[in-house]
Design a protein around this motif. Structure first.
Motif, PDB file in Angstrom:
ATOM      1  N   ALA A  61       0.914  -1.195  -0.231  1.00 59.54           N
ATOM      2  CA  ALA A  61       0.084  -0.049  -0.282  1.00 59.54           C
ATOM      3  C   ALA A  61       0.817   1.253  -0.022  1.00 59.54           C
ATOM      4  O   ALA A  61       0.719   2.377   0.209  1.00 59.54           O
ATOM      5  CB  ALA A  61      -1.122   0.247   1.085  1.00 59.54           C
ATOM      6  N   VAL A  88      -4.346   1.683  -5.919  1.00 57.54           N
ATOM      7  CA  VAL A  88      -4.313   0.152  -4.811  1.00 57.54           C
ATOM      8  C   VAL A  88      -6.377   0.722  -3.717  1.00 57.54           C
ATOM      9  O   VAL A  88      -6.224   1.553  -3.127  1.00 57.54           O
ATOM     10  CB  VAL A  88      -4.117  -0.308  -3.858  1.00 57.54           C
ATOM     11  CG1 VAL A  88      -2.366  -1.053  -5.389  1.00 57.54           C
ATOM     12  CG2 VAL A  88      -2.889   0.323  -3.222  1.00 57.54           C
ATOM     13  N   GLY A  89      -6.972  -0.150  -4.332  1.00 55.96           N
ATOM     14  CA  GLY A  89      -7.775   0.229  -2.823  1.00 55.96           C
ATOM     15  C   GLY A  89      -7.361  -0.776  -1.912  1.00 55.96           C
ATOM     16  O   GLY A  89      -6.851  -1.708  -1.699  1.00 55.96           O
ATOM     17  N   MET A  90      -8.121  -0.417  -0.549  1.00 53.88           N
ATOM     18  CA  MET A  90      -7.817  -0.904   0.493  1.00 53.88           C
ATOM     19  C   MET A  90      -8.383  -1.608   1.821  1.00 53.88           C
ATOM     20  O   MET A  90      -9.534  -0.150   1.762  1.00 53.88           O
ATOM     21  CB  MET A  90      -6.229  -0.345   1.266  1.00 53.88           C
ATOM     22  CG  MET A  90      -6.166  -1.550   2.634  1.00 53.88           C
ATOM     23  SD  MET A  90      -4.188  -1.713   2.655  1.00 53.88           S
ATOM     24  CE  MET A  90      -4.067  -1.885   3.929  1.00 53.88           C
ATOM     25  N   ALA A 158     -13.542   0.897  -1.369  1.00 54.50           N
ATOM     26  CA  ALA A 158     -12.221   0.092  -1.887  1.00 54.50           C
ATOM     27  C   ALA A 158     -12.440   0.293  -3.039  1.00 54.50           C
ATOM     28  O   ALA A 158     -11.729   0.020  -4.098  1.00 54.50           O
ATOM     29  CB  ALA A 158     -11.678  -0.946  -1.205  1.00 54.50           C
TER      30      ALA A 158
END
Lengths: 366, 306
Positions: A61, A88-90, A158
């Protein structure tokens, strides 16, 4: 970076982790870790607490800067890219939903940052909220939601900006068992539908086996085994893996060339020992054993004394002491067909089919 | 039900009692515990009543009295320009000091909240140290620093920034400098407490969603720190309204605050009625401000209970 990984697709990107090391003082959180994750793959980082699995996710991340190493998303080297430019999705362990924004505010935030027009934001927010079955809850405040609903909002936030990589840090650990299992299936379905490369961190081995295309077991900053769930469970490479995943008992065996002996009796094996010599262990899982009366071909028989019965609902465990002091257990499913278990103190004969034998070296493979 | 087995053929009341065994006893226990807890608060309440509420009530009563009985004369006198001007000065100064405290206190509290725990402890010590020193000592120290041939002026002259010494005391400037110094900890403490409780994951989440550090700060950190900011603003502003020592010393009689009017009425004119009226007005203004801010942002935010 000249990556040997596949070309990026519209919905997902491969991830390349190379020689990543991270130390905190004398503690090594990640020890020269390398891993190639295929485009669209659902991979789980599984390990005990303090194993380095979350550290690795944070490196992906961009929240933790490794001491050395490379991280690549597709053809792009992101090693030095700050978190807000990684795209990036988190999903965070505690969801990290902004308490001063509504549900729709939270989910729309990444779109707002990307300069999406207001009308389109509300459109896309509504769509993604419906995808996680929260279509009616956009105007709610975050603190009005239940744990499971927060989880869905975090997931929606996300994925709303359609990232090609999704990172999830123990996202289900705060939910109770029933909801957790339901969400496991939902997350899995969502992954099938959206197809982004997903890195999922958990310490729950069952969750890892249920959800993943591949499981990467990590311990003390190193990968101990990487493989399909079935392989990791059925063919553990070390005692640590066999101990960490599933329930196992271990019997010390001595290996001489192609054969292994337990208390001087040769064992019938599924395959020749992978490591030719030295102290090794036979992995005995409770569900692989059955009660036998006579020795048959292709069956390893162990005689012992029944010690304790543990009722577990869907099945019952019987612990058996072997003459050399070792302990094994047999699991009986709770069907009306199953005969009554021997009372503690009775002598029992248990059979392990040759096809279900697994030998592991004593120490975790380096 | 198993309960009916015990009651057998007894009457309905018995039957009900059996269905909820011990209900009456538990209820009684609950009530006696509550009474006991309330009783424990009585000494404290009496003390507060005696030393805080009773004098206020006395003040209130005095403000409506003169030799002949009930009067509104004390309040009518407050409309005189002397007092309205004082009120203006008081509000101007309090507002200015509060704004400067925000400007200095917010970055400072942010720095402390982001620092390592050892550095944070050290910085916090620096913030608190003045609070542990006598107010009077600090004001006289500022007199030494700010006077015509004081340290500040001679530094500025030595550096060639000014030709002639600045008038830094016995005026509005000096009073502001001194009051900011006194009030800053009261801004920093609630801000720091709020900022430290902001989970780091919020900032990480913002970054992950695409917010640059500056945007994450304004979109997420600042809104989440507002309760602490409001608490600090209320404390500082209200303390400023009734502040006496520092304006009296550093203002040199040229900056007339509301509190100084009260003092003048008591010591020079022995007029308790007028002084009381001034006190009541100050109290009313303070309560009005707290109420007003509370209406806008919610009382739970001021008290920091959220």
């Amino acid at each position: 970076m000249k990556a040997a990984i596949g070309k990026g697709s519209a919905i997902s990107l491969p991830i390349s982790i190379r020689n990543v090391t991270k130390t905190y003082g004398s503690f090594t959180a990640l020890d020269d870790v390398s891993l190639e994750i295929a485009s669209g793959e659902f991979i789980t980082l599984l390990g005990p607490s303090g194993s380095g699995k979350t550290t690795l996710l944070m490196v992906l991340a961009g929240f933790i800067r490794p001491d050395s190493g490379e991280v690549g998303f597709g053809d792009r080297d992101v090693s030095l890219v700050p978190p807000h430019k990684r795209d990036v999705g988190m999903v965070f362990q505690n969801y990290a939903l902004f308490p001063h924004m509504t549900v729709a505010g939270n989910v729309g935030y990444p779109l707002r940052l990307r300069g999406v027009a207001k009308a389109e934001i509300s459109d896309r927010v509504q769509k993604v909220l419906e995808l996680v079955q929260l279509g009616e809850h956009g105007t709610r405040n975050v603190d009005q939601l239940s744990g499971g609903q927060r989880q869905r909002v975090a997931l929606a936030r996300a994925i709303v900006f359609e990232p090609r990589i999704l990172l999830m840090d123990e996202p289900l650990s705060a939910l109770d068992k029933k909801l957790r299992e339901q969400m496991q299936i939902e997350v899995r379905h969502l992954h099938h539908r959206l197809g982004m490369t997903t890195v999922y961190v958990t310490h729950d081995q069952r969750e890892a086996l249920t959800m993943s295309d591949r499981v990467a077991v990590i311990d003390r900053g190193r990968f101990r085994q990487i493989g399909k769930p079935r392989d990791v469970y059925e063919r553990p490479e070390s005692r640590f893996i066999a101990e960490f995943i599933g329930e196992s008992h271990f019997l010390a065996v001595s290996v001489r060339g192609e054969t292994a002996h337990y208390r001087d009796r040769p064992l019938q094996l599924a395959e020749p020992p992978r490591h030719p010599s030295g102290q090794q262990f036979l992995v005995v899982r409770p569900e692989k054993l059955r009660f036998v009366t006579d020795s048959e071909d292709g069956l390893n028989v162990f005689e012992g004394t029944a010690r304790e019965i543990v009722y577990q609902g869907e099945s019952t465990l019987l612990y058996v002491d072997l003459p050399d002091g070792a302990e094994i257990a047999i699991r009986q499913p709770a069907t009306s067909l199953g005969q009554g278990l021997p009372a503690p103190g009775a002598s029992v004969r248990l059979g392990l089919p040759a096809g279900d034998t697994m030998l592991v070296p004593g120490e975790a493979a380096p | 039900m198993t309960a009916t087995r015990f009651s057998g053929q007894d009457g309905r009341r018995d039957h009900q009692a059996q269905k909820a065994p011990n209900a009456a006893a538990f209820h009684k226990l609950e009530r006696s515990e509550r009474t006991a807890l309330s009783a424990l608060a009585v000494p404290g309440l009496l003390l507060i009543g005696a030393i805080a509420l009773a004098p206020i009530a006395w003040l209130f009563w005095l403000s409506f009295r003169d030799k002949s009985g009930f009067t509104l004369e004390h309040y009518e006198r407050l409309l005189h320009p002397t007092y309205t001007l004082t009120l203006e000065t008081t509000f101007q100064l309090s507002l200015l000091v509060t704004v400067i405290c925000i400007g200095l206190g917010y970055p400072l509290a942010y720095l402390i909240s982001q620092a390592s725990s050892r550095l944070a402890a050290f910085l916090m010590l620096l913030v608190l140290f003045p609070v542990w020193t006598s107010l009077l000592v600090r004001c006289y120290a500022w007199l030494v620093l700010l006077q015509r041939r004081g340290v500040v002026n001679s530094w500025l002259q030595d550096m060639g920034l000014i030709e002639t010494p600045l008038r830094l005391m016995h005026n509005f400037t000096g009073t502001t400098i001194g009051m900011v110094h006194i009030m800053l900890p009261f801004m920093v403490l609630p801000l720091y407490a709020t900022m430290r409780s902001i989970n780091r994951d919020y900032m990480r989440a913002a970054a992950n969603l695409g917010a640059s550090p500056v945007k994450a700060f304004w979109h997420v950190f600042v809104p989440l720190s507002l309760p602490g900011l409001f608490a600090g603003v209320i404390i500082v502003f209200v303390l400023c309204l009734g502040f006496y020592v520092t304006p009296a010393l550093l203002g040199g009689g040229r900056v007339m605050m509301w509190s100084m009017q009260i003092e003048r009425n008591v010591t020079y004119h022995s007029d308790w009625g007028a002084a009381s009226a001034l006190g009541v007005v100050l109290l009313a203004m303070t309560l009005a401000i707290i109420w007003g801010v509370g209406r806008i942002i919610g009382f739970d935010r001021i008290t920091g209970s959220r």
